[in-house]
Design a protein around this motif. Structure first.
Motif, PDB file in Angstrom:
ATOM      1  N   ASP A 112       0.835  -1.202   0.000  1.00  0.00           N
ATOM      2  CA  ASP A 112       0.000   0.000   0.000  1.00  0.00           C
ATOM      3  C   ASP A 112       0.873   1.257   0.000  1.00  0.00           C
ATOM      4  N   GLY A 113       2.025   1.208   0.656  1.00  0.00           N
ATOM      5  CA  GLY A 113       2.940   2.338   0.586  1.00  0.00           C
ATOM      6  C   GLY A 113       3.520   2.442  -0.813  1.00  0.00           C
ATOM      7  N   GLU A 138      -0.496  -5.922  -1.463  1.00  0.00           N
ATOM      8  CA  GLU A 138      -0.588  -6.588  -0.159  1.00  0.00           C
ATOM      9  C   GLU A 138      -0.788  -5.467   0.860  1.00  0.00           C
ATOM     10  N   ASN A 140      -1.637  -3.556   4.087  1.00  0.00           N
ATOM     11  CA  ASN A 140      -1.712  -3.629   5.555  1.00  0.00           C
ATOM     12  C   ASN A 140      -1.916  -2.261   6.193  1.00  0.00           C
ATOM     13  N   VAL A 142       0.025   0.284   6.323  1.00  0.00           N
ATOM     14  CA  VAL A 142       1.181   0.760   7.088  1.00  0.00           C
ATOM     15  C   VAL A 142       2.460   0.514   6.280  1.00  0.00           C
ATOM     16  N   TYR A 143       3.499   1.290   6.576  1.00  0.00           N
ATOM     17  CA  TYR A 143       4.810   0.981   6.004  1.00  0.00           C
ATOM     18  C   TYR A 143       5.457  -0.044   6.936  1.00  0.00           C
ATOM     19  N   GLY A 144       5.295  -1.317   6.636  1.00  0.00           N
ATOM     20  CA  GLY A 144       5.829  -2.343   7.531  1.00  0.00           C
ATOM     21  C   GLY A 144       7.348  -2.324   7.587  1.00  0.00           C
TER      22      GLY A 144
END
Ligand SMILES: Cc1ncc(C[n+]2csc(CCOP(=O)(O)OP(=O)(O)O)c2C)c(N)n1
Ligand code: SF4
Ligand SMILES: [Mg+2]
Length: 351
Positions: A112-113, A138, A140, A142-144
């Motif tokens: 998403d980022g 994918e 989520n 957030v920047y995982g």
């Protein structure tokens, strides 16, 4: 350590597909993502889909940007072509590769980022142009990889692990993909492989830009109460518009004893989509209906999953540009350098 090869040995009785490959031939290196990360479940769904579709691994090109999600192509299809590009720039690399050789299955894997924040411009144009591919985000929220900053799909008002509150409205990737002209738009959940595998298989067989937004919880930074991308939230609020069976052309078509609520969609590459409707009156061929339905369910706090929109008749970028069927690296001098007379004739045609 970032790369762990899987041991080659496997049970001699593992089932093989029509090409003689086992499921293990579609695997990659051992994942180094956090245990429980949704992204690993998506990798498993991709492996299962391509194994069951009998696509030879060397016929797949997997491309990604930067992020935990974009690392995942290392963990599946170890015998395929791969290109780990720059943050948010996968779509232009994929477009170039797809134009150079239309014989491969193009799989774009992003986060998403990667797609909704830094890469939003590239995301828009690759869908709008109808590049023949499967584009998976994918998602989520957030920047995982960089430890938990809000991405452009993070919920307004949600709290980061460090306590900051997100003040911005989220981008709905599915709504965006519909607006931008993707001809196959779906949403899945990493925790529902039964729904995700047929979605991926159908997207692979679809000709044109196929987009799948997969809600994929980040257990390290965005799996807390209040996040709409957490396991608990999606399990409690998942509204599936349809359940999908994907039937490849070569498989025998079996009669279904309970056809009530069933809809079939024929894809150009030979497959058939069978949609079992769960939501009353949902028609995935009607884009306006899809958008209205998405908005109404979003307002009710639901996460709509399933095949939301499909148009199997639009074609792809190759049709628009009239490109050669021969991969560019197989063109010979005679085709590439047609000579002075051909050039003069061409110039004359423009006068
Ligand atoms: C040009 C550039 N800017 C910033 C970064 C730092 N960076 C790496 S990954 C990432 C965000 C990834 O988030 P997402 O795409 O959602 O992937 P996830 O890790 O959540 O799967 C950022 C900002 C970078 N690598 N390159
Ligand atoms: S930080 Fe989040 S997205 Fe990255 S591997 Fe861990 S759980 Fe997955
Ligand atoms: Mg992310």
């Amino acid at each position: 350590m970032t790369y762990l090869a899987k041991p080659k040995i496997h049970h001699p009785d593992l089932p093989v597909n029509a090409l003689g490959f086992t499921r293990r031939d579609y695997e990659g290196a051992v994942s180094t993502l956090c245990a429980g990360c949704g992204h690993d479940s998506i990798s498993a769904a991709i492996i299962q889909s391509l194994f069951e579709l009998d696509v030879a691994p060397h016929r797949v090109a997997k491309l990604s940007g930067i992020g935990c999600s974009s690392k995942t192509p290392t963990y599946f299809l170890g015998n395929s072509h791969g290109f780990n590009s720059v943050h948010g720039r996968m779509p232009s690399v994929l477009t170039g590769a797809a134009l150079a050789n239309r014989d491969l299955v193009y799989l774009g894997v992003s986060g998403d980022g990667d797609s909704a924040s830094i890469g939003l411009g590239q995301f828009a144009h690759v869908l709008r142009r109808g590049v023949n591919m499967v584009y998976i985000v994918e998602n989520n929220g957030v920047y995982g990889l960089t430890k938990g900053q809000f991405s452009a799909t993070a919920d307004k008002g949600s709290k980061s692990k460090r306590g900051a509150t997100n003040a911005d409205e989220p981008i709905d990737m599915v709504m965006l993909a519909l607006t931008l002209g993707a001809t196959f738009v779906a949403r899945g959940f990493s925790g529902d492989k039964g729904q995700l595998v047929p979605l991926i298989k159908a997207a692979v067989e679809h000709k044109g830009a196929a987009f799948i937004d997969v809600v994929s919880p980040c257990v390290a930074f965005n799996n807390h109460p209040g996040s709409t991308k957490s396991y608990d939230y999606v399990r409690a609020h998942n509204e599936a518009v349809n359940r999908l069976d994907f039937i490849a052309e070569r498989a025998p078509i079996v009669a279904d004893p309970a056809p009530g609520g069933m809809q079939e969609v024929l894809l150009h590459d030979g497959g058939t989509l069978r949609l079992r409707k769960l939501a009353a009156d949902y028609d995935p061929r009607d884009k306006i209906d899809a958008m209205t339905y998405l908005e109404s369910r979003r307002a009710a706090g639901e996460v709509v999953t399933g095949l939301l929109y499909v148009d199997p008749d639009q074609g792809d970028l190759h049709d628009v540009l009239g490109t050669t069927h021969t991969p560019l690296n197989a063109l010979r001098d005679a085709e590439l350098v047609p000579g002075a007379n051909a050039l003069a004739a061409f110039n004359d045609s423009l006068r």
